[in-house]
Design an enzyme around this catalytic site. Structure first.
Site, mmCIF file in Angstrom:
data_model
loop_
_atom_site.group_PDB
_atom_site.id
_atom_site.type_symbol
_atom_site.label_atom_id
_atom_site.label_comp_id
_atom_site.label_asym_id
_atom_site.label_seq_id
_atom_site.Cartn_x
_atom_site.Cartn_y
_atom_site.Cartn_z
ATOM 1 N N HIS A 1 0.858 -1.185 0.000
ATOM 2 C CA HIS A 1 0.000 0.000 0.000
ATOM 3 C C HIS A 1 0.895 1.236 0.000
ATOM 4 O O HIS A 1 2.024 1.202 0.527
ATOM 5 C CB HIS A 1 -0.888 0.025 1.236
ATOM 6 C CG HIS A 1 -1.964 -1.014 1.230
ATOM 7 N ND1 HIS A 1 -3.051 -0.955 2.064
ATOM 8 C CD2 HIS A 1 -2.131 -2.146 0.493
ATOM 9 C CE1 HIS A 1 -3.840 -1.991 1.853
ATOM 10 N NE2 HIS A 1 -3.293 -2.733 0.901
ATOM 11 N N GLU B 1 0.958 3.900 1.758
ATOM 12 C CA GLU B 1 1.436 4.343 3.077
ATOM 13 C C GLU B 1 2.618 3.515 3.556
ATOM 14 O O GLU B 1 3.607 4.059 4.054
ATOM 15 C CB GLU B 1 0.318 4.246 4.123
ATOM 16 C CG GLU B 1 -0.907 5.080 3.828
ATOM 17 C CD GLU B 1 -2.005 4.293 3.120
ATOM 18 O OE1 GLU B 1 -1.725 3.608 2.109
ATOM 19 O OE2 GLU B 1 -3.158 4.368 3.577
#
Length: 142
Positions: free
Chosen positions: A46, A48
């Site tokens: 992901h 992040e």
């Protein structure tokens, strides 16, 4: 958030879900990335997590206490936990994710008594553009 939106558009162009993330320290961008779960064949890739890894490597520390994270979509539980573990100072996110989000939706990770660190949270930053990117991406695939 504009730079995170650019990263989200680049992720979409690569066939990834259009989520972009930027980590900023003292006004300077330390990390910038988009989702790469398909590209990397990694369900944890992901935006992040990739940005946190990149920033930690560049800064030489697993603690990002003086950093702010900007992401175009409300983080999931996995990403919220990583943000907490990295001790990110502030979290800015764009579109809410009622289905998979874990900040103000779902499990509300940072509100749990077992959460070790809670960043300052600012939602809805660039929300309309971030939501439109996601809507358009999924509309094309249906």
């Amino acid at each position: 958030m504009d730079v995170a939106l650019e990263a989200a558009r680049a992720a979409a162009a690569a066939g990834e879900v259009p989520v972009g993330c930027v980590i900023v320290r003292n006004g300077d961008i330390v990390a910038r990335t988009g989702n790469r779960t398909l590209t990397d064949r990694d369900p944890t890739a992901h935006a992040e997590l990739l940005a946190i890894r990149q920033a930690a490597a560049i800064l030489g520390s697993e603690r990002l206490t003086d950093c702010d994270l900007y992401v175009t979509l409300e983080p999931c539980t996995m990403c919220a936990a990583a943000i907490s573990f990295a001790r990110v100072r502030r979290l800015y996110y764009g579109a809410a994710d009622p289905k998979g989000g874990a900040v103000e939706s779902g499990v509300r990770f940072f509100s749990q008594p077992t959460c070790h660190h809670r960043p300052d949270i600012y939602g809805g930053i660039g929300e309309s553009e971030a939501a439109a990117l996601l809507r358009d991406f999924f509309k094309e695939r249906r």
